[in-house]
Structures are given as structure tokens and as C-alpha cells.
Design a protein around this motif. Structure first.
Motif, PDB file in Angstrom:
ATOM      1  N   GLN A   2      -7.879 -11.430  -0.997  1.00  0.00           N
ATOM      2  CA  GLN A   2      -9.289 -10.970  -1.766  1.00  0.00           C
ATOM      3  C   GLN A   2      -8.867 -10.056  -2.746  1.00  0.00           C
ATOM      4  O   GLN A   2      -7.807  -9.256  -2.651  1.00  0.00           O
ATOM      5  CB  GLN A   2      -9.729 -10.049  -0.505  1.00  0.00           C
ATOM      6  N   THR A   3      -9.589 -10.019  -3.778  1.00  0.00           N
ATOM      7  CA  THR A   3      -9.656  -9.112  -4.836  1.00  0.00           C
ATOM      8  C   THR A   3     -10.944  -8.546  -5.205  1.00  0.00           C
ATOM      9  O   THR A   3     -11.912  -9.220  -4.924  1.00  0.00           O
ATOM     10  CB  THR A   3      -8.899  -9.823  -6.095  1.00  0.00           C
ATOM     11  N   VAL A   4     -10.722  -7.236  -5.652  1.00  0.00           N
ATOM     12  CA  VAL A   4     -12.051  -6.658  -6.104  1.00  0.00           C
ATOM     13  C   VAL A   4     -11.883  -6.090  -7.338  1.00  0.00           C
ATOM     14  O   VAL A   4     -10.777  -5.207  -7.535  1.00  0.00           O
ATOM     15  CB  VAL A   4     -12.381  -5.565  -5.092  1.00  0.00           C
ATOM     16  N   THR A   5     -12.644  -6.236  -8.486  1.00  0.00           N
ATOM     17  CA  THR A   5     -12.791  -5.804  -9.662  1.00  0.00           C
ATOM     18  C   THR A   5     -13.569  -5.063 -10.173  1.00  0.00           C
ATOM     19  O   THR A   5     -14.938  -5.439  -9.860  1.00  0.00           O
ATOM     20  CB  THR A   5     -12.339  -6.956 -10.873  1.00  0.00           C
ATOM     21  N   GLN A   6     -13.437  -3.669 -10.822  1.00  0.00           N
ATOM     22  CA  GLN A   6     -14.312  -3.013 -11.397  1.00  0.00           C
ATOM     23  C   GLN A   6     -13.964  -3.023 -12.694  1.00  0.00           C
ATOM     24  O   GLN A   6     -13.148  -2.149 -13.291  1.00  0.00           O
ATOM     25  CB  GLN A   6     -14.761  -1.596 -10.703  1.00  0.00           C
ATOM     26  N   SER A   7     -14.845  -3.340 -13.693  1.00  0.00           N
ATOM     27  CA  SER A   7     -14.339  -3.207 -15.104  1.00  0.00           C
ATOM     28  C   SER A   7     -15.037  -2.205 -15.798  1.00  0.00           C
ATOM     29  O   SER A   7     -14.442  -2.057 -17.119  1.00  0.00           O
ATOM     30  CB  SER A   7     -15.002  -4.623 -15.698  1.00  0.00           C
ATOM     31  N   GLN A   8     -15.652  -0.990 -15.066  1.00  0.00           N
ATOM     32  CA  GLN A   8     -16.083  -0.077 -16.057  1.00  0.00           C
ATOM     33  C   GLN A   8     -15.332   1.204 -15.540  1.00  0.00           C
ATOM     34  O   GLN A   8     -15.477   1.783 -14.305  1.00  0.00           O
ATOM     35  CB  GLN A   8     -17.677   0.164 -15.820  1.00  0.00           C
ATOM     36  N   PRO A   9     -14.305   1.826 -16.071  1.00  0.00           N
ATOM     37  CA  PRO A   9     -13.830   3.096 -15.644  1.00  0.00           C
ATOM     38  C   PRO A   9     -14.541   4.090 -15.423  1.00  0.00           C
ATOM     39  O   PRO A   9     -14.548   5.036 -14.759  1.00  0.00           O
ATOM     40  CB  PRO A   9     -12.417   2.926 -16.749  1.00  0.00           C
ATOM     41  N   GLU A  10     -15.382   4.139 -16.540  1.00  0.00           N
ATOM     42  CA  GLU A  10     -16.043   5.483 -16.641  1.00  0.00           C
ATOM     43  C   GLU A  10     -17.605   5.017 -17.287  1.00  0.00           C
ATOM     44  O   GLU A  10     -17.772   4.212 -17.960  1.00  0.00           O
ATOM     45  CB  GLU A  10     -15.656   6.560 -17.623  1.00  0.00           C
ATOM     46  N   ASP A  86     -25.195  12.747  -7.998  1.00  0.00           N
ATOM     47  CA  ASP A  86     -24.644  11.473  -7.773  1.00  0.00           C
ATOM     48  C   ASP A  86     -23.283  11.343  -8.696  1.00  0.00           C
ATOM     49  O   ASP A  86     -22.650  10.352  -8.576  1.00  0.00           O
ATOM     50  CB  ASP A  86     -25.585  10.474  -8.435  1.00  0.00           C
ATOM     51  N   THR A  87     -23.004  12.280  -9.339  1.00  0.00           N
ATOM     52  CA  THR A  87     -21.726  12.524 -10.048  1.00  0.00           C
ATOM     53  C   THR A  87     -20.466  12.187  -9.222  1.00  0.00           C
ATOM     54  O   THR A  87     -20.502  13.277  -8.440  1.00  0.00           O
ATOM     55  CB  THR A  87     -21.594  13.869 -10.667  1.00  0.00           C
ATOM     56  N   ALA A  88     -19.979  11.200  -9.394  1.00  0.00           N
ATOM     57  CA  ALA A  88     -18.877  10.983  -8.446  1.00  0.00           C
ATOM     58  C   ALA A  88     -17.943   9.564  -9.005  1.00  0.00           C
ATOM     59  O   ALA A  88     -18.313   9.250  -9.933  1.00  0.00           O
ATOM     60  CB  ALA A  88     -19.367  10.575  -6.870  1.00  0.00           C
ATOM     61  N   MET A  89     -16.905   9.351  -8.052  1.00  0.00           N
ATOM     62  CA  MET A  89     -16.310   8.105  -8.418  1.00  0.00           C
ATOM     63  C   MET A  89     -17.001   7.050  -7.435  1.00  0.00           C
ATOM     64  O   MET A  89     -17.156   7.492  -6.283  1.00  0.00           O
ATOM     65  CB  MET A  89     -14.548   8.305  -8.104  1.00  0.00           C
ATOM     66  N   TYR A  90     -16.985   5.886  -7.886  1.00  0.00           N
ATOM     67  CA  TYR A  90     -17.789   4.956  -6.965  1.00  0.00           C
ATOM     68  C   TYR A  90     -16.922   3.827  -6.863  1.00  0.00           C
ATOM     69  O   TYR A  90     -16.207   3.163  -7.891  1.00  0.00           O
ATOM     70  CB  TYR A  90     -19.067   4.410  -7.697  1.00  0.00           C
ATOM     71  N   PHE A  91     -16.594   3.374  -5.760  1.00  0.00           N
ATOM     72  CA  PHE A  91     -15.631   2.444  -5.235  1.00  0.00           C
ATOM     73  C   PHE A  91     -16.423   1.144  -4.651  1.00  0.00           C
ATOM     74  O   PHE A  91     -17.101   1.195  -3.684  1.00  0.00           O
ATOM     75  CB  PHE A  91     -14.497   2.766  -4.418  1.00  0.00           C
ATOM     76  N   CYS A  92     -16.058  -0.051  -5.244  1.00  0.00           N
ATOM     77  CA  CYS A  92     -16.718  -1.157  -4.688  1.00  0.00           C
ATOM     78  C   CYS A  92     -15.646  -1.663  -3.364  1.00  0.00           C
ATOM     79  O   CYS A  92     -14.572  -1.594  -3.820  1.00  0.00           O
ATOM     80  CB  CYS A  92     -16.851  -2.208  -5.552  1.00  0.00           C
ATOM     81  N   ALA A  93     -15.829  -2.122  -2.332  1.00  0.00           N
ATOM     82  CA  ALA A  93     -14.964  -2.684  -1.276  1.00  0.00           C
ATOM     83  C   ALA A  93     -15.184  -3.892  -0.639  1.00  0.00           C
ATOM     84  O   ALA A  93     -16.597  -4.148  -0.587  1.00  0.00           O
ATOM     85  CB  ALA A  93     -14.953  -1.370  -0.428  1.00  0.00           C
ATOM     86  N   PHE A  94     -14.609  -4.535  -0.295  1.00  0.00           N
ATOM     87  CA  PHE A  94     -14.688  -5.803   0.500  1.00  0.00           C
ATOM     88  C   PHE A  94     -13.944  -5.629   1.782  1.00  0.00           C
ATOM     89  O   PHE A  94     -13.083  -5.032   2.213  1.00  0.00           O
ATOM     90  CB  PHE A  94     -13.924  -6.979  -0.304  1.00  0.00           C
ATOM     91  N   THR A  99      -9.146  -8.327  10.568  1.00  0.00           N
ATOM     92  CA  THR A  99      -8.556  -7.376  10.300  1.00  0.00           C
ATOM     93  C   THR A  99      -9.277  -5.884  10.279  1.00  0.00           C
ATOM     94  O   THR A  99      -8.772  -4.596  10.432  1.00  0.00           O
ATOM     95  CB  THR A  99      -7.331  -7.487   9.393  1.00  0.00           C
ATOM     96  N   ASN A 100     -10.550  -5.890   9.831  1.00  0.00           N
ATOM     97  CA  ASN A 100     -11.361  -5.026   9.321  1.00  0.00           C
ATOM     98  C   ASN A 100     -10.591  -4.023   8.406  1.00  0.00           C
ATOM     99  O   ASN A 100     -11.180  -3.020   7.950  1.00  0.00           O
ATOM    100  CB  ASN A 100     -11.370  -4.017  10.621  1.00  0.00           C
ATOM    101  N   LYS A 101      -9.840  -4.553   7.482  1.00  0.00           N
ATOM    102  CA  LYS A 101      -9.345  -4.036   6.458  1.00  0.00           C
ATOM    103  C   LYS A 101     -10.113  -3.840   5.331  1.00  0.00           C
ATOM    104  O   LYS A 101     -10.907  -4.576   5.250  1.00  0.00           O
ATOM    105  CB  LYS A 101      -8.007  -4.826   5.849  1.00  0.00           C
ATOM    106  N   LEU A 102     -10.318  -2.873   4.487  1.00  0.00           N
ATOM    107  CA  LEU A 102     -11.078  -2.759   3.234  1.00  0.00           C
ATOM    108  C   LEU A 102     -10.163  -2.987   2.085  1.00  0.00           C
ATOM    109  O   LEU A 102      -8.929  -2.263   2.039  1.00  0.00           O
ATOM    110  CB  LEU A 102     -11.497  -1.329   3.228  1.00  0.00           C
ATOM    111  N   ILE A 103     -10.611  -3.523   1.128  1.00  0.00           N
ATOM    112  CA  ILE A 103     -10.126  -4.077  -0.283  1.00  0.00           C
ATOM    113  C   ILE A 103     -10.956  -3.206  -1.279  1.00  0.00           C
ATOM    114  O   ILE A 103     -12.058  -3.440  -1.300  1.00  0.00           O
ATOM    115  CB  ILE A 103      -9.728  -5.240  -0.474  1.00  0.00           C
ATOM    116  N   PHE A 104     -10.322  -2.286  -1.945  1.00  0.00           N
ATOM    117  CA  PHE A 104     -11.001  -1.361  -2.830  1.00  0.00           C
ATOM    118  C   PHE A 104     -10.828  -1.992  -4.282  1.00  0.00           C
ATOM    119  O   PHE A 104      -9.642  -2.302  -4.782  1.00  0.00           O
ATOM    120  CB  PHE A 104     -10.805   0.025  -2.637  1.00  0.00           C
ATOM    121  N   GLY A 105     -11.801  -2.005  -5.031  1.00  0.00           N
ATOM    122  CA  GLY A 105     -11.790  -2.061  -6.756  1.00  0.00           C
ATOM    123  C   GLY A 105     -11.119  -0.566  -7.098  1.00  0.00           C
ATOM    124  O   GLY A 105     -10.737   0.216  -6.470  1.00  0.00           O
TER     125      GLY A 105
END
Lengths: 114, 114
Positions: A2-10, A86-94, A99-105
Motif C-alpha cells: 500500500q502507498t499513500v500520497t499527499q501532494s500538498q506539503p503546505e 485547525d492549524t496543524a499537520m494533517y496526515f492521510c492514512a490507510f 495486520t491493523n497497520k497504518l500507512i501514512f502519507g
């Protein structure tokens, strides 16, 4: 794998306005969940919203909603009426498989401007 | 929801030394996870700790460097051994949220290695 991609750093948004954070993913799993976590400067990871892949209806939690496009493997987060807190880092995850593992962007740093 | 505490919340250590991080949960859980978050980066899973068995390490992480203990269903420790400045990170533990394929996170331990 699995891969997760977030293309907007800021990103930046004015208070009370709406902002959309993008996320794409890749998987061969048929049953999975997609998640958005928020990490403010306190570094505590806070679950914002979750979406089951088998549900067609987009998840909504108060001011937060998602646009889940399963065929396109896209999972964006919309924040309405943005607030300074709402100011924060936002992570998308799969989350999927056995296995219940989380894969983060890589995360998107959102700044809400007064 | 699970309440997770971590000790210490932060530490500054000298290279070559070791630090043990504790994670305490207020309910019994089968699995606990340990993540590393390098400065400005996303979360990377180090290992999964199951009570009564050896931890399962992800690619790139080894037991000699990150030994993990899981003596009971509410507690785990992660040791960062023979530290170098590259080990400076936030280390977080998490537990699965029952039946929901998401995870609760502890507040994290900020480690700085000089």
C-alpha cells in the motif's frame, strides 16, 4: 504494498473559509479504511474522520467531510468554516489487510490565517 | 476511547547511550504499535508488540537497535540503543481502536540526541 500520497506539503486558508486537502492511495486490498489524522503542535495524533471503503456515502464529522472516489483511489478532506484551532499537520492514512497497520502519507501542513 | 500515556515526554541524550520509553494503556489490548516520526516527516511503523511473543519489526528496523518488551496487556517499552543524532525523533505508541481499524495514539516522546 500500500502507498499513500499527499501532494500538498503546505496549505493556507483564511479563517471561516473552506479548504480541501488531497490524498491518493494505491492498494490491491478489497476491504480497507481511509483515515485523516490531525497533529497540532502538541504532537498528539487526533483522528479527524474515517471512511470504510465499502461505503459509497462520504463520511462527515461536523465541519469535516471527505470526498471518497474509490475508482480514482482518491480521498480528500474538506474543512468548512476553518478555525484557528485547525492549524496543524494533517496526515492521510490507510488501514487494511489483517495486520491493523497504518500507512501514512507525508502530511500537509495547514495554516489557518486570522 | 483508550487513554495512553508515555514516559518520558521528552529527553535529551548523549550519543552512544540508550533510552527506554514507556507506554501505558488504561485497558487491555492485544497489539501495541511503535512509530517513529523524524523531524518534519510522517510516521513510520517500527514494530508491532504482541503480549507473550516477540515483536514483529518492519523493514529497516532491527531488534538490537530497538528492543521492545511487552510484559502484560497494558504496558510496553521501546528502547533506543546506542543512540546517534539520526535517532532524534518523536516516538509514539498506539493501540487499535476495537473493531474500527483505526488507532489511538499516545502523546509521543520527543528525543534529541547530541
Amino acid at each position: 504494498a500500500q502507498t499513500v500520497t499527499q501532494s500538498q506539503p503546505e496549505m493556507s486558508v483564511q479563517e471561516a473559509e473552506t479548504v480541501t486537502l488531497s490524498c491518493t492511495y494505491d492498494t490491491s486490498e478489497s476491504n480497507y479504511y481511509l483515515l485523516w489524522y490531525k497533529q497540532p503542535p502538541s504532537r498528539q495524533m487526533i483522528l479527524v474522520i474515517r471512511q470504510e471503503a465499502y461505503k459509497q456515502q462520504n463520511a462527515t464529522e461536523n465541519r469535516f467531510s471527505v470526498n471518497f472516489q474509490k475508482a480514482a483511489k482518491s480521498f480528500s478532506l474538506k474543512i468548512s468554516d476553518s478555525q484557528l484551532g485547525d492549524t496543524a499537520m494533517y496526515f492521510c492514512a490507510f488501514s487494511g489487510g489483517a495486520t491493523n497497520k497504518l500507512i501514512f502519507g507525508t502530511g500537509t501542513l495547514l495554516a489557518v490565517q486570522p | 476511547s483508550a487513554v495512553i500515556s508515555q514516559k518520558p515526554s521528552r529527553d535529551i541524550c548523549q550519543r552512544g547511550t540508550s533510552l527506554t520509553i514507556q507506554c501505558q494503556v488504561d485497558s487491555q489490548v492485544t497489539m501495541m504499535f511503535w512509530y517513529r516520526q523524524q523531524p518534519g516527516q510522517s510516521l513510520t511503523l517500527i514494530a508491532t508488540a504482541n503480549q507473550g511473543s516477540e515483536a514483529t519489526y518492519e523493514s529497516g528496523f532491527v531488534i538490537d537497535k530497538f528492543p521492545i518488551s511487552r510484559p502484560n496487556l497494558t504496558f510496553s517499552t521501546l528502547t533506543v540503543s546506542n543512540m546517534s543524532p539520526e535517532d532524534s525523533s518523536i516516538y509514539l505508541c498506539s493501540v487499535p481502536r476495537a473493531g474500527q481499524d483505526t488507532q489511538y495514539f499516545g502523546p509521543g516522546t520527543r528525543l534529541t540526541v547530541l
